[in-house]
Design a protein around this motif. Structure first.
Motif, PDB file in Angstrom:
ATOM      1  N   ASP A  45      12.726  -2.592 -28.127  1.00 33.07           N
ATOM      2  CA  ASP A  45      12.040  -4.320 -27.277  1.00 33.07           C
ATOM      3  C   ASP A  45      13.612  -4.349 -26.340  1.00 33.07           C
ATOM      4  N   ARG A  46      13.463  -4.024 -25.285  1.00 32.77           N
ATOM      5  CA  ARG A  46      14.150  -4.413 -23.835  1.00 32.77           C
ATOM      6  C   ARG A  46      13.173  -5.192 -22.758  1.00 32.77           C
ATOM      7  N   HIS A  47      13.508  -6.629 -22.731  1.00 35.27           N
ATOM      8  CA  HIS A  47      12.630  -7.554 -21.613  1.00 35.27           C
ATOM      9  C   HIS A  47      13.767  -6.877 -20.419  1.00 35.27           C
ATOM     10  N   GLN A  48      12.465  -7.331 -19.397  1.00 33.08           N
ATOM     11  CA  GLN A  48      13.263  -7.508 -18.021  1.00 33.08           C
ATOM     12  C   GLN A  48      11.468  -8.028 -17.015  1.00 33.08           C
ATOM     13  N   GLY A  49      11.894  -8.049 -15.640  1.00 36.85           N
ATOM     14  CA  GLY A  49      12.029  -9.058 -15.068  1.00 36.85           C
ATOM     15  C   GLY A  49      10.158  -8.473 -14.466  1.00 36.85           C
ATOM     16  N   ILE A  50       9.105  -9.306 -14.116  1.00 32.73           N
ATOM     17  CA  ILE A  50       7.818  -9.192 -14.093  1.00 32.73           C
ATOM     18  C   ILE A  50       7.644  -8.685 -12.728  1.00 32.73           C
ATOM     19  N   GLY A  51       7.431  -7.556 -12.974  1.00 29.01           N
ATOM     20  CA  GLY A  51       6.840  -6.469 -12.063  1.00 29.01           C
ATOM     21  C   GLY A  51       8.385  -5.231 -11.692  1.00 29.01           C
ATOM     22  N   GLU A  52       8.953  -5.122 -12.500  1.00 29.34           N
ATOM     23  CA  GLU A  52      10.062  -4.438 -12.444  1.00 29.34           C
ATOM     24  C   GLU A  52      10.438  -3.474 -13.349  1.00 29.34           C
ATOM     25  N   GLY A  53       9.111  -3.471 -14.649  1.00 25.35           N
ATOM     26  CA  GLY A  53       9.078  -2.543 -16.013  1.00 25.35           C
ATOM     27  C   GLY A  53       8.174  -2.314 -15.658  1.00 25.35           C
ATOM     28  N   GLU A  54       8.264  -0.902 -16.467  1.00 26.07           N
ATOM     29  CA  GLU A  54       6.647   0.059 -17.062  1.00 26.07           C
ATOM     30  C   GLU A  54       5.317  -0.429 -16.692  1.00 26.07           C
ATOM     31  N   ILE A  55       5.645  -1.873 -17.734  1.00 24.70           N
ATOM     32  CA  ILE A  55       3.917  -3.161 -16.842  1.00 24.70           C
ATOM     33  C   ILE A  55       3.434  -2.615 -16.015  1.00 24.70           C
ATOM     34  N   GLY A  56       4.073  -3.164 -14.743  1.00 25.21           N
ATOM     35  CA  GLY A  56       4.229  -3.373 -13.937  1.00 25.21           C
ATOM     36  C   GLY A  56       3.001  -5.194 -13.271  1.00 25.21           C
ATOM     37  N   LEU A  57       3.045  -4.712 -12.206  1.00 20.52           N
ATOM     38  CA  LEU A  57       2.662  -6.087 -11.151  1.00 20.52           C
ATOM     39  C   LEU A  57       1.384  -6.480 -11.819  1.00 20.52           C
ATOM     40  N   ASP A  58       0.075  -5.286 -11.685  1.00 19.94           N
ATOM     41  CA  ASP A  58      -1.183  -5.389 -12.543  1.00 19.94           C
ATOM     42  C   ASP A  58      -1.708  -6.165 -13.699  1.00 19.94           C
ATOM     43  N   GLY A  59      -0.525  -4.855 -14.449  1.00 26.90           N
ATOM     44  CA  GLY A  59      -0.868  -5.780 -15.822  1.00 26.90           C
ATOM     45  C   GLY A  59      -0.881  -7.608 -16.089  1.00 26.90           C
ATOM     46  N   PHE A  60       0.408  -7.305 -15.038  1.00 28.40           N
ATOM     47  CA  PHE A  60       0.694  -9.313 -15.047  1.00 28.40           C
ATOM     48  C   PHE A  60      -0.555  -9.721 -14.613  1.00 28.40           C
ATOM     49  N   ARG A  61      -1.538  -9.059 -13.834  1.00 29.51           N
ATOM     50  CA  ARG A  61      -2.401  -9.544 -12.621  1.00 29.51           C
ATOM     51  C   ARG A  61      -3.595 -10.024 -13.479  1.00 29.51           C
TER      52      ARG A  61
END
Length: 287
Positions: A228-244
């Protein structure tokens, strides 16, 4: 209009959270209703309650969500801590009811070596007791998805289903979906197909109607790491597409989305930056 916001500080008084939320540009905020690192809480008096509600009514904040103390462990096999956790959560639920806060987000707990099945039963029993102590309360407890670090429960959707099945008043519970936690637990969010599979599984096992709040966080660690380590939006392993996919999914238009991303030197500026990214993502893909 989407309800977007962040977890904000209550330093100086609960009502100050609305000032910070306003500076960030939030339409929803999440707070602790007390010092999260202490068991005890100073009881709320009529003046503090009125101050909070007046600040809320004159702000642009539509929804307030509370998060419980991280000290609480409803899955503990140790009776003393288990009982103490129940009392603490009851006290927090009461504070939310007094303040008019509709949702109280909790981590399900950790089994601390007693095994998942036993831990889930302990969580359900504790929730049953708290519900028995709060008849007629409108504040709804939300079980948060976790990353599965250590012996934490709640990193599989099946864990949350089991808790709901074991509680006597499951209609009083809901779910908080944390993107970082779910991704770290092994659910894919980076591709449209993976995103759809994850929410298909969520809907099949729990039901989208139980989803009341979404914590919107990128992840420092990779999918399935259970870290459990949070990161800024689009700056981590999920990336921007997941948030799109998240921001353009019509099923989530009315669900409050709360940032718990790293704050940096200036928490307001950091949250403004991450909220701006989320708002921009709403415009980048056709539904």
């Amino acid at each position: 209009m989407r309800l977007l916001g962040s977890h904000v500080s209550i330093a100086g008084g609960l009502h100050k959270a609305f000032v910070i939320g306003g500076k960030i540009g939030c339409t929803a905020i999440q707070i602790f209703t007390k010092n999260a690192s202490r068991w005890e809480a100073i009881p709320l008096d009529d003046e503090k309650i009125s101050q909070f509600q007046d600040a809320w009514n004159t702000s642009g904040i539509q929804t307030v969500i509370a998060h419980d103390s991280y000290l609480i462990n409803l899955g503990s096999p140790q009776d003393e801590l288990w009982q103490k956790s129940q009392y603490a959560l009851f006290a927090e639920a009461l504070r939310c009811e007094q303040l008019g806060i509709p949702y109280l987000v909790i981590h399900p707990g950790s089994h601390v070596g007693s095994g998942q099945a036993q831990g889930l039963r302990r969580v359900a029993r504790a929730l049953n007791r708290i519900h028995q102590q709060t008849p007629g309360h409108s504040t709804q407890i939300l079980l948060e998805t976790t990353a599965g670090q250590g012996t934490n429960l709640g990193y599989q959707f099946e864990h949350l289903t089991a808790i709901l099945d074991l509680t006597q008043e499951p209609e009083r519970l809901g779910i908080c979906f944390d993107t970082c936690h779910v991704f770290a637990a092994g659910y894919e969010l980076r591709t449209k197909e993976g995103f759809q599979r994850t929410f298909d599984a969520f809907d099949r096992l729990l039901g989208i109607k139980l989803l009341k709040v979404i914590h919107v966080n990128d992840s420092v660690k990779p999918c399935g790491s259970r870290v459990d380590r949070h990161q800024g939006i689009g700056e981590g392993e999920i990336g921007l597409d997941g948030f799109r996919w998240l921001m353009t999914d019509s099923r989530f238009e009315t669900i409050p989305m709360i940032l718990e991303t790293p704050k940096g030197r200036d928490p307001v500026v950091s949250d403004q930056h991450n909220l701006r990214i989320l708002k921009d993502l709403c415009k980048t893909i056709e539904r």
